[in-house]
Design a protein around this motif. Structure first.
Motif, short mmCIF file in Angstrom:
data_model
loop_
_atom_site.label_atom_id
_atom_site.label_comp_id
_atom_site.label_asym_id
_atom_site.label_seq_id
_atom_site.Cartn_x
_atom_site.Cartn_y
_atom_site.Cartn_z
N ARG A 179 0.83 -1.20 0.00
CA ARG A 179 0.00 0.00 0.00
C ARG A 179 0.87 1.26 0.00
NH1 ARG A 179 -5.42 -0.92 2.32
NH2 ARG A 179 -5.63 -3.11 2.82
N SER A 180 0.31 2.35 -0.51
CA SER A 180 1.03 3.62 -0.45
C SER A 180 0.95 4.15 0.98
CB SER A 180 0.43 4.61 -1.44
OG SER A 180 -0.95 4.78 -1.21
N PRO A 181 1.92 5.00 1.35
CA PRO A 181 1.97 5.49 2.74
C PRO A 181 0.73 6.29 3.13
CG PRO A 181 3.97 6.07 1.53
CD PRO A 181 3.01 5.50 0.54
N ALA A 182 0.51 6.35 4.40
CA ALA A 182 -0.60 7.14 4.96
C ALA A 182 -0.40 8.61 4.63
CB ALA A 182 -0.67 6.93 6.47
N PRO A 183 -1.49 9.38 4.56
CA PRO A 183 -1.37 10.81 4.23
C PRO A 183 -0.87 11.64 5.41
CG PRO A 183 -3.65 10.25 4.65
CD PRO A 183 -2.87 8.96 4.70
N GLY A 184 -0.26 12.76 5.07
CA GLY A 184 0.16 13.74 6.07
C GLY A 184 1.04 13.17 7.16
N GLY A 185 0.81 13.65 8.37
CA GLY A 185 1.60 13.23 9.52
C GLY A 185 1.40 11.78 9.90
N LEU A 186 0.33 11.15 9.39
CA LEU A 186 0.11 9.74 9.70
C LEU A 186 1.21 8.85 9.12
CD1 LEU A 186 -3.74 9.15 9.40
CD2 LEU A 186 -2.34 9.31 11.45
N SER A 222 -1.04 35.09 6.97
CA SER A 222 -1.39 35.45 5.60
C SER A 222 -2.78 34.99 5.18
CB SER A 222 -0.35 34.90 4.62
OG SER A 222 -0.32 33.49 4.71
N ASP A 223 -3.20 33.81 5.63
CA ASP A 223 -4.51 33.31 5.21
C ASP A 223 -5.43 32.91 6.37
OD1 ASP A 223 -3.44 30.91 6.04
OD2 ASP A 223 -3.58 29.94 4.09
N GLY A 224 -4.94 33.00 7.59
CA GLY A 224 -5.77 32.67 8.75
C GLY A 224 -5.97 31.19 8.99
N SER A 225 -5.30 30.34 8.22
CA SER A 225 -5.44 28.90 8.43
C SER A 225 -4.81 28.53 9.78
CB SER A 225 -4.78 28.11 7.30
OG SER A 225 -3.40 28.38 7.24
N ALA A 226 -5.34 27.48 10.36
CA ALA A 226 -4.87 27.06 11.68
C ALA A 226 -4.53 25.58 11.67
CB ALA A 226 -5.94 27.35 12.73
N ALA A 227 -3.58 25.22 12.52
CA ALA A 227 -3.19 23.82 12.66
C ALA A 227 -2.63 23.61 14.06
CB ALA A 227 -2.14 23.45 11.62
N LEU A 228 -2.77 22.40 14.55
CA LEU A 228 -2.13 22.04 15.81
C LEU A 228 -0.69 21.65 15.50
CD1 LEU A 228 -4.93 19.97 17.50
CD2 LEU A 228 -4.03 22.17 18.25
N ALA A 243 0.76 14.72 14.84
CA ALA A 243 0.26 13.94 13.70
C ALA A 243 -1.11 13.36 14.01
CB ALA A 243 1.25 12.84 13.35
N VAL A 244 -1.29 12.83 15.22
CA VAL A 244 -2.58 12.26 15.61
C VAL A 244 -3.64 13.36 15.65
CG1 VAL A 244 -3.86 11.13 17.48
CG2 VAL A 244 -1.60 10.27 16.81
N ALA A 245 -3.29 14.51 16.23
CA ALA A 245 -4.24 15.62 16.30
C ALA A 245 -4.64 16.10 14.91
CB ALA A 245 -3.64 16.77 17.11
N GLU A 246 -3.66 16.23 14.03
CA GLU A 246 -3.93 16.65 12.64
C GLU A 246 -4.86 15.65 11.96
OE1 GLU A 246 -1.50 16.06 8.54
OE2 GLU A 246 -0.37 17.05 10.15
N ALA A 247 -4.59 14.36 12.14
CA ALA A 247 -5.41 13.32 11.51
C ALA A 247 -6.81 13.28 12.10
CB ALA A 247 -4.72 11.96 11.66
N VAL A 252 -8.49 15.84 13.28
CA VAL A 252 -9.21 16.98 12.70
C VAL A 252 -9.58 16.68 11.24
CG1 VAL A 252 -8.98 19.41 12.01
CG2 VAL A 252 -8.22 18.68 14.27
N ALA A 253 -8.68 16.04 10.50
CA ALA A 253 -8.91 15.74 9.09
C ALA A 253 -9.85 14.55 8.89
CB ALA A 253 -7.58 15.45 8.40
N GLY A 254 -10.12 13.80 9.97
CA GLY A 254 -10.98 12.63 9.86
C GLY A 254 -10.28 11.40 9.30
N THR A 255 -8.95 11.40 9.33
CA THR A 255 -8.19 10.29 8.76
C THR A 255 -7.62 9.34 9.83
OG1 THR A 255 -6.21 11.67 8.68
CG2 THR A 255 -7.55 11.55 6.67
N TRP A 256 -7.64 9.74 11.08
CA TRP A 256 -7.03 8.94 12.15
C TRP A 256 -7.61 7.53 12.20
CZ3 TRP A 256 -3.30 7.53 14.99
CH2 TRP A 256 -3.45 6.92 16.25
N ILE A 257 -8.92 7.40 12.09
CA ILE A 257 -9.59 6.10 12.21
C ILE A 257 -9.26 5.18 11.02
CG2 ILE A 257 -11.76 6.71 11.05
CD1 ILE A 257 -11.55 4.90 14.41
#
Length: 167
Positions: free
Chosen positions: A4-11, A91-97, A112-116, A118-123
């Motif tokens: 499989r290809s790697p998990a997205p983002g910090g996952l 610059s754009d007001g975006s937020a991240a943990l 990475a867990v917090a980011e996932a 929020v993104a709904g990808t952790w599960i």
């Protein structure tokens, strides 16, 4: 083990940490200097890194509906020691943990867990149901009900065992 290809983002960090040990052979890449350097782990931090790895594996097994492979420190207790802060881009007001300290592995995993989460990808990050594998993989199946890291290896073995048990 997985094709499989790697998990997205910090996952991807979480997935690669869990996959530092091959349960079937016992080979652990954290036993090598190169393996530890990939994650920024000093030799003195090795026991805590392994504890984190196995607590993550238990959470990923739970995502797939499987019981823990052994008793571990609950992941929430470990991650509680890793403070995060809310980073807002002017610059754009975006937020991240983000981790309060980007050096320690625990802080990077917590972010990475917090980011996932929020993104709904952790599960969707799971551990293979094969007891001699438990390799981490990102489940991209439409229904989110993947069971094995590799259908060609672990899935085929499980199906063959069930077939033989019937006959």
């Amino acid at each position: 083990m997985s094709e499989r290809s790697p998990a997205p983002g910090g996952l991807a960090l979480v997935e690669s940490l869990v996959n530092t040990v091959d349960l079937e052979s016992g080979a652990d890449s954290l036993d090598t200097v190169e393996g530890r350097e990939r994650f920024g782990i000093a030799e003195a931090e090795l026991a805590r890194a392994r504890e984190l790895r196995e607590s993550l594996r238990v959470a990923l097994l739970a995502h797939a509906g499987h019981p823990p492979h052994r008793t571990v420190t609950p992941l929430g207790e470990l991650l509680a020691a890793a403070p995060l802060f809310l980073m807002v881009t002017p610059s754009d007001g975006s937020a991240a943990l983000a981790p309060a300290d980007t050096g320690p592995l625990l802080s990077r995993v917590a972010a990475a867990v917090a980011e996932a989460l929020v993104a709904g990808t952790w599960i969707r990050l799971k551990a293979c149901e094969a007891v001699d594998c438990h390799w981490a993989y990102y489940d991209r199946s439409p229904a989110g009900r993947g069971r094995w890291c590799s259908m060609q290896v672990c899935g085929a073995r499980a199906k063959m065992r069930r077939y033989r048990a019937r006959g």
